[in-house]
Design a protein around this motif. Sequence first.
Motif, mmCIF file in Angstrom:
data_model
loop_
_atom_site.group_PDB
_atom_site.id
_atom_site.type_symbol
_atom_site.label_atom_id
_atom_site.label_comp_id
_atom_site.label_asym_id
_atom_site.label_seq_id
_atom_site.Cartn_x
_atom_site.Cartn_y
_atom_site.Cartn_z
ATOM 1 N N VAL A 9 0.844 -1.206 0.000
ATOM 2 C CA VAL A 9 0.000 0.000 0.000
ATOM 3 C C VAL A 9 0.876 1.252 0.000
ATOM 4 C CG1 VAL A 9 -1.676 1.332 1.347
ATOM 5 C CG2 VAL A 9 -2.008 -1.131 1.024
ATOM 6 N N GLU A 10 1.926 1.252 0.769
ATOM 7 C CA GLU A 10 2.839 2.406 0.798
ATOM 8 C C GLU A 10 3.488 2.618 -0.563
ATOM 9 O OE1 GLU A 10 3.135 4.660 3.213
ATOM 10 O OE2 GLU A 10 1.599 3.532 4.284
ATOM 11 N N ALA A 11 3.864 1.526 -1.231
ATOM 12 C CA ALA A 11 4.458 1.643 -2.571
ATOM 13 C C ALA A 11 3.440 2.216 -3.552
ATOM 14 C CB ALA A 11 4.946 0.279 -3.039
ATOM 15 N N LEU A 12 2.193 1.821 -3.438
ATOM 16 C CA LEU A 12 1.150 2.364 -4.303
ATOM 17 C C LEU A 12 0.937 3.848 -4.047
ATOM 18 C CD1 LEU A 12 -1.594 -0.452 -4.240
ATOM 19 C CD2 LEU A 12 -0.067 0.171 -6.132
ATOM 20 N N LYS A 13 0.997 4.245 -2.771
ATOM 21 C CA LYS A 13 0.842 5.657 -2.429
ATOM 22 C C LYS A 13 1.966 6.483 -3.060
ATOM 23 C CE LYS A 13 -1.447 5.178 2.069
ATOM 24 N NZ LYS A 13 -1.248 5.366 3.524
ATOM 25 N N LYS A 14 3.193 5.986 -2.955
ATOM 26 C CA LYS A 14 4.342 6.709 -3.534
ATOM 27 C C LYS A 14 4.212 6.800 -5.050
ATOM 28 C CE LYS A 14 7.631 5.456 0.078
ATOM 29 N NZ LYS A 14 8.800 4.635 0.427
ATOM 30 N N LYS A 15 3.760 5.714 -5.643
ATOM 31 C CA LYS A 15 3.596 5.679 -7.102
ATOM 32 C C LYS A 15 2.534 6.694 -7.541
ATOM 33 C CE LYS A 15 2.697 2.404 -10.826
ATOM 34 N NZ LYS A 15 2.391 1.012 -11.154
ATOM 35 N N SER A 16 1.440 6.781 -6.801
ATOM 36 C CA SER A 16 0.370 7.715 -7.179
ATOM 37 C C SER A 16 0.782 9.175 -6.971
ATOM 38 C CB SER A 16 -0.924 7.395 -6.433
ATOM 39 O OG SER A 16 -0.803 7.725 -5.063
#
Length: 135
Positions: free
Chosen positions: A125-132
């Motif tokens: 989830v943290e990786a997705l947040k950074k990506k977005s």
Amino acid sequence: MVSTIGLRKAELAMQLGKLFPPEEALEVGLVDELVVSNEQCESNNALFDLLPSATKDQSSNALMQQAYKQAKVYAKIPPEARVASKLLTREQYIKDMIQTREQDTDHFCGFVTQEAVQRNLIAYVEALKKKSKKK
């Protein structure tokens, strides 16, 4: 998934978290067809006259055009016949799901609440947040 692409392919895909590219998903039978992007569509206005006025703003969207075309095909089939055929072909799967629902729920909850799984989910989830945020 197993009944669609076979045991071994499904097993590997699920173990590896495989996401099938569109062409491969079509090839193995996970999708029925691919819809070209708007840039590839020869005529975005081909179905314009068929669209209800509420969706005319979506008429340039190739996916919406194809969805409406497919809906027209299904609309010609009596709903009772469509439901009966779906239930007939899926009956055993439905029975199996109902019979194992509690066991499956317990297994899933036990799995996802494990500390290691929670750490991985949080990291994902943290990786997705950074990506977005980068977009």
